[in-house]
Motif scaffolding. Structure first.
Motif, PDB file in Angstrom:
ATOM      1  N   ASP A   1       9.574  22.656  73.601  1.00  0.00           N
ATOM      2  CA  ASP A   1       8.631  23.694  73.190  1.00  0.00           C
ATOM      3  C   ASP A   1       7.592  23.840  74.287  1.00  0.00           C
ATOM      4  OD1 ASP A   1       9.572  24.593  70.702  1.00  0.00           O
ATOM      5  OD2 ASP A   1       8.988  22.670  69.825  1.00  0.00           O
ATOM      6  N   ALA A   2       8.043  24.278  75.432  1.00  0.00           N
ATOM      7  CA  ALA A   2       7.154  24.364  76.591  1.00  0.00           C
ATOM      8  C   ALA A   2       6.354  25.663  76.565  1.00  0.00           C
ATOM      9  CB  ALA A   2       7.986  24.284  77.858  1.00  0.00           C
ATOM     10  N   ALA A   3       5.334  25.721  77.397  1.00  0.00           N
ATOM     11  CA  ALA A   3       4.544  26.952  77.497  1.00  0.00           C
ATOM     12  C   ALA A   3       5.164  27.888  78.532  1.00  0.00           C
ATOM     13  CB  ALA A   3       3.111  26.611  77.889  1.00  0.00           C
ATOM     14  N   LEU A   4       5.768  27.293  79.551  1.00  0.00           N
ATOM     15  CA  LEU A   4       6.380  28.108  80.602  1.00  0.00           C
ATOM     16  C   LEU A   4       7.772  27.560  80.925  1.00  0.00           C
ATOM     17  CD1 LEU A   4       6.198  30.320  82.817  1.00  0.00           C
ATOM     18  CD2 LEU A   4       5.098  28.628  84.296  1.00  0.00           C
ATOM     19  N   TYR A   5       8.763  28.415  80.773  1.00  0.00           N
ATOM     20  CA  TYR A   5      10.143  28.039  81.144  1.00  0.00           C
ATOM     21  C   TYR A   5      10.440  28.687  82.491  1.00  0.00           C
ATOM     22  CZ  TYR A   5      10.644  26.821  76.207  1.00  0.00           C
ATOM     23  OH  TYR A   5      10.480  26.273  74.952  1.00  0.00           O
ATOM     24  N   ILE A   6      10.906  27.884  83.411  1.00  0.00           N
ATOM     25  CA  ILE A   6      11.293  28.450  84.703  1.00  0.00           C
ATOM     26  C   ILE A   6      12.776  28.162  84.889  1.00  0.00           C
ATOM     27  CG2 ILE A   6      10.909  28.399  87.196  1.00  0.00           C
ATOM     28  CD1 ILE A   6       8.039  27.553  86.645  1.00  0.00           C
ATOM     29  N   LEU A   7      13.562  29.197  84.842  1.00  0.00           N
ATOM     30  CA  LEU A   7      15.021  29.036  84.889  1.00  0.00           C
ATOM     31  C   LEU A   7      15.550  29.648  86.177  1.00  0.00           C
ATOM     32  CD1 LEU A   7      15.740  30.232  81.218  1.00  0.00           C
ATOM     33  CD2 LEU A   7      15.047  27.957  81.971  1.00  0.00           C
ATOM     34  N   ASP A   8      16.086  28.788  87.032  1.00  0.00           N
ATOM     35  CA  ASP A   8      16.591  29.244  88.322  1.00  0.00           C
ATOM     36  C   ASP A   8      18.114  29.413  88.228  1.00  0.00           C
ATOM     37  OD1 ASP A   8      16.703  29.939  90.930  1.00  0.00           O
ATOM     38  OD2 ASP A   8      15.922  28.062  91.754  1.00  0.00           O
TER      39      ASP A   8
ATOM     40  N   GLY B   1       3.834  34.973  76.548  1.00  0.00           N
ATOM     41  CA  GLY B   1       4.665  35.831  75.701  1.00  0.00           C
ATOM     42  C   GLY B   1       5.508  36.849  76.436  1.00  0.00           C
ATOM     43  N   ARG B   2       5.880  36.582  77.667  1.00  0.00           N
ATOM     44  CA  ARG B   2       6.699  37.525  78.424  1.00  0.00           C
ATOM     45  C   ARG B   2       7.967  36.857  78.950  1.00  0.00           C
ATOM     46  NH1 ARG B   2       4.820  42.427  77.441  1.00  0.00           N
ATOM     47  NH2 ARG B   2       5.491  43.300  79.426  1.00  0.00           N
ATOM     48  N   ILE B   3       9.013  37.625  79.061  1.00  0.00           N
ATOM     49  CA  ILE B   3      10.221  37.155  79.757  1.00  0.00           C
ATOM     50  C   ILE B   3      10.288  37.946  81.060  1.00  0.00           C
ATOM     51  CG2 ILE B   3      12.720  36.885  79.679  1.00  0.00           C
ATOM     52  CD1 ILE B   3      12.606  36.763  76.667  1.00  0.00           C
ATOM     53  N   ILE B   4      10.169  37.217  82.146  1.00  0.00           N
ATOM     54  CA  ILE B   4      10.021  37.880  83.447  1.00  0.00           C
ATOM     55  C   ILE B   4      11.189  37.524  84.362  1.00  0.00           C
ATOM     56  CG2 ILE B   4       8.493  38.076  85.472  1.00  0.00           C
ATOM     57  CD1 ILE B   4       6.384  36.852  83.234  1.00  0.00           C
ATOM     58  N   GLY B   5      11.776  38.513  84.939  1.00  0.00           N
ATOM     59  CA  GLY B   5      12.854  38.274  85.903  1.00  0.00           C
ATOM     60  C   GLY B   5      12.268  38.140  87.297  1.00  0.00           C
TER      61      GLY B   5
ATOM     62  N   SER C   1      16.798  33.111  71.401  1.00  0.00           N
ATOM     63  CA  SER C   1      16.573  32.530  70.069  1.00  0.00           C
ATOM     64  C   SER C   1      15.604  31.347  70.102  1.00  0.00           C
ATOM     65  CB  SER C   1      17.897  32.119  69.435  1.00  0.00           C
ATOM     66  OG  SER C   1      18.539  31.185  70.260  1.00  0.00           O
ATOM     67  N   ASN C   2      15.530  30.658  71.229  1.00  0.00           N
ATOM     68  CA  ASN C   2      14.608  29.515  71.315  1.00  0.00           C
ATOM     69  C   ASN C   2      13.263  29.895  71.914  1.00  0.00           C
ATOM     70  OD1 ASN C   2      16.184  27.104  70.419  1.00  0.00           O
ATOM     71  ND2 ASN C   2      17.569  27.968  71.937  1.00  0.00           N
ATOM     72  N   TYR C   3      13.140  31.158  72.145  1.00  0.00           N
ATOM     73  CA  TYR C   3      11.945  31.629  72.825  1.00  0.00           C
ATOM     74  C   TYR C   3      10.749  31.618  71.880  1.00  0.00           C
ATOM     75  CZ  TYR C   3       8.903  35.183  74.864  1.00  0.00           C
ATOM     76  OH  TYR C   3       7.829  35.860  75.343  1.00  0.00           O
ATOM     77  N   ASN C   4       9.713  30.969  72.350  1.00  0.00           N
ATOM     78  CA  ASN C   4       8.470  30.891  71.587  1.00  0.00           C
ATOM     79  C   ASN C   4       7.575  32.043  72.046  1.00  0.00           C
ATOM     80  OD1 ASN C   4       5.867  30.284  70.798  1.00  0.00           O
ATOM     81  ND2 ASN C   4       5.855  28.233  71.716  1.00  0.00           N
ATOM     82  N   PRO C   5       7.118  32.893  71.147  1.00  0.00           N
ATOM     83  CA  PRO C   5       6.331  34.068  71.561  1.00  0.00           C
ATOM     84  C   PRO C   5       5.057  33.719  72.337  1.00  0.00           C
ATOM     85  CG  PRO C   5       6.924  34.196  69.260  1.00  0.00           C
ATOM     86  CD  PRO C   5       7.338  32.852  69.713  1.00  0.00           C
ATOM     87  N   LYS C   6       4.610  32.479  72.200  1.00  0.00           N
ATOM     88  CA  LYS C   6       3.401  32.097  72.945  1.00  0.00           C
ATOM     89  C   LYS C   6       3.746  31.588  74.348  1.00  0.00           C
ATOM     90  CE  LYS C   6       0.477  30.970  69.041  1.00  0.00           C
ATOM     91  NZ  LYS C   6      -0.084  29.879  68.235  1.00  0.00           N
ATOM     92  N   ALA C   7       5.028  31.453  74.579  1.00  0.00           N
ATOM     93  CA  ALA C   7       5.465  30.940  75.888  1.00  0.00           C
ATOM     94  C   ALA C   7       5.965  32.096  76.752  1.00  0.00           C
ATOM     95  CB  ALA C   7       6.600  29.944  75.684  1.00  0.00           C
TER      96      ALA C   7
END
Lengths: 285, 251
Positions: free
Chosen positions: B164-171, B49-53, B191-197
């Motif tokens: 609907d992944a659990a972890l998105y890794i965007l480079d 549930g975090r968006i991390i830079g 908008s596509n962010y799943n709070p559990k991901a």
């Protein structure tokens, strides 16, 4: 997942394979047309022209076959390199499949493609031989020969000659050759993949590394082949000394089997080298 | 620097569940003539549930770290666990990875690429992909080789975010696109962010993404320099993450 991987691998290979088949078909048709123009019954200059056509059609076809052989090896190598070790590798290696599944799918499809080309070459050769035989039968006025009769006669003659010189029937010999070709085809694909993978050890010159790996591995394979043929030479020379009659089978049969085993053992070893390179030594740019 | 920031405080949230990503004493040495340590004893964990830079100057080891998490590179030592699993086929099922490179097969059409993703990823939403492609006016029947670099990157991002992944890794998801598309992409991510991901977003364009981030991981010389909530950085230093980053890495 293996089925899906194979499906997409086949889709990727399909277009260059179709082009190759068209080139082979075109060469076969052109060679066939040139064969049909051969007629020694023509007078003077035209007869000479006809003989030149015979030579030209032979060389055209010969280079066509060499082109096919190099072409399929290049198609397999380029596809493997592009999908595994260039930017596309990021997609290939992040699919939810194991490296073993990825490699298996690529190997199976490449082998099937290689076999398809070999099959097409066989069909092409048989077509041209049939056309040539039919054409020359017509030239010498043997219209009465049916296909069965012509083939029957040749196979019968070949059979007698083969049993005397080779030590097995013509059909047995052909089956051996087929088995040998299929095994070499499978081993050849694994060999190409391994060369491409080993080339990745040279991070700055990956293609050059693959070519270098090809020469080193070819040298290794040939050296093992030469070593395996030494006992055959001994048998051959002792037969000459004693005046014994040796068929090709007794002289080279065991050597062919050993050579085949060397290819298989090398291919199995290289398959695992490949797997190791795709997992432990993977380093995409 | 105005204030001292606690490192790794974001990863130390009192999550009773298993962390989504756990990195233990991770090292990567590139061997060869120019042998060097690209990643040096990194330890951190990412909860759900975090968006991390993932921030840091060029050559600090961000891409190496990301590659190791995705199973594209073998660590020299240490371990990585994604939802308790070492990187492999199973972990790849739950990671949606957008590399910096364009990895699509140029010979394929956009619609074929959607079929490809749908075939391999059980969590891929074809409807979502079609919707986003339609919103950006991307022709489904266009071959990828006919598209511009920026459009290809958009297609790639849409494919990745349609899972609907659990972890998105965007480079570097916004590096190669124009500012308008950048806004769309960031909206798409949110908008596509799943709070559990969780989303791990590696970029140089900090100011553009700062507002969507919960936490930042800052790397320096292959090591973890800072892992902190964005708010903590702002409160402790009185600066934005972008300003803080510029100050720390001033040349």
């Amino acid at each position: 997942m293996l089925g899906k991987l194979m499906k997409y691998e086949w889709r990727g290979m399909r277009a260059p394979l179709i082009i190759m088949l068209f080139i082979l078909g075109g060469t076969t048709l052109l060679s066939g047309a040139l064969i049909l123009m051969i007629n020694p019954a023509y007078d003077g200059v035209i007869a000479g022209f006809s003989a030149m056509l015979a030579i030209f059609s032979f060389f055209l076809y010969y280079f066509g076959l060499i082109g096919c052989s190099i072409g399929i090896a290049l198609i397999i190598a380029i596809r493997f390199y592009r999908t595994c070790y260039t930017d596309q590798g990021y997609l290939t290696h992040t699919l939810p499949v194991t490296a073993a599944q990825t490699l298996a799918a690529k190997t199976i499809v490449a082998i099937l493609s290689n076999l398809l080309i070999i099959g097409a070459v066989i069909v092409s050769i048989v077509s041209l031989v049939s056309l040539g035989m039919s054409h020359f039968a017509r030239i010498i006025g043997s219209y009465s020969y049916s296909w069965e009769a012509v083939y029957g006669m040749i196979f019968e003659e070949m059979n007698d000659q083969f049993i005397a010189s080779v030590g097995m029937s013509f059909m047995q010999f052909m089956l051996w050759m087929l088995l040998f070709s299929v095994i070499e085809c499978i081993c050849g694909v694994i060999f190409i993949f391994a060369c491409v993978s080993l080339g990745q050890l040279y991070a700055k010159h990956r293609v050059l590394g693959a070519i270098l790996a090809y020469f080193v591995l070819t040298m290794l394979k040939n050296t093992l082949g030469y070593i395996s043929i030494i006992p055959t030479y001994f048998r051959f020379f002792s037969a000459i000394e004693t005046g014994a009659v040796m068929t090709m089978r007794s002289a080279f049969g065991s050597n062919m089997i050993i050579s085949m085993l060397i290819s298989v053992v090398l291919a199995v070893a290289l398959y695992f080298v490949n797997l190791y390179m795709m997992t432990k030594r993977l380093n995409l740019e | 620097m105005n204030g001292q920031i606690n490192t790794n405080q974001a990863g130390m949230n009192s999550f009773s569940e298993m962390p989504l990503l756990q990195v233990n004493d991770l090292c990567k040495r590139y061997s060869g003539a120019g042998s060097y340590m690209a990643v040096y004893h990194m330890n951190f964990s990412i909860p759900r549930g975090r968006i991390i830079g993932l921030l840091g100057p060029n050559g600090c080891g961000k891409s190496t770290l990301v590659k190791m998490i995705n199973g594209l590179l073998e660590p020299t030592s240490g371990s990585i666990f994604v939802n308790g699993m070492a990187p492999g086929a199973e972990s790849k099922r739950i990671i949606s990875y957008l590399p910096e490179r364009t990895y699509l097969d140029n010979g394929m059409k956009v619609s074929q690429m959607i079929g490809y993703f749908a075939d391999f990823y059980a969590d891929f939403s074809t409807e979502r992909a079609y919707y986003m492609l339609g919103a950006l006016g991307i022709d489904l029947n266009a071959r990828l080789k006919t598209l511009s670099k920026g459009t290809k990157e958009k297609v790639q991002l849409i494919l990745v975010m349609s899972r609907d992944a659990a972890l998105y890794i965007l480079d570097e998801p916004i590096a190669g696109v124009d500012p308008a598309a950048r806004d769309y992409i960031l909206r798409t991510i949110i908008s596509n962010y799943n709070p559990k991901a969780s989303i791990l977003l590696s970029t140089h364009l900090i100011s553009d993404i700062e507002n969507v981030l919960d936490d930042v991981i800052i790397m320096k010389n292959g090591s973890l320099m800072l892992y902190s909530p964005v708010d903590a950085i702002r409160n402790d230093t009185g600066k934005s993450v972008d300003a803080y980053f510029r100050e720390v890495f001033a040349c």
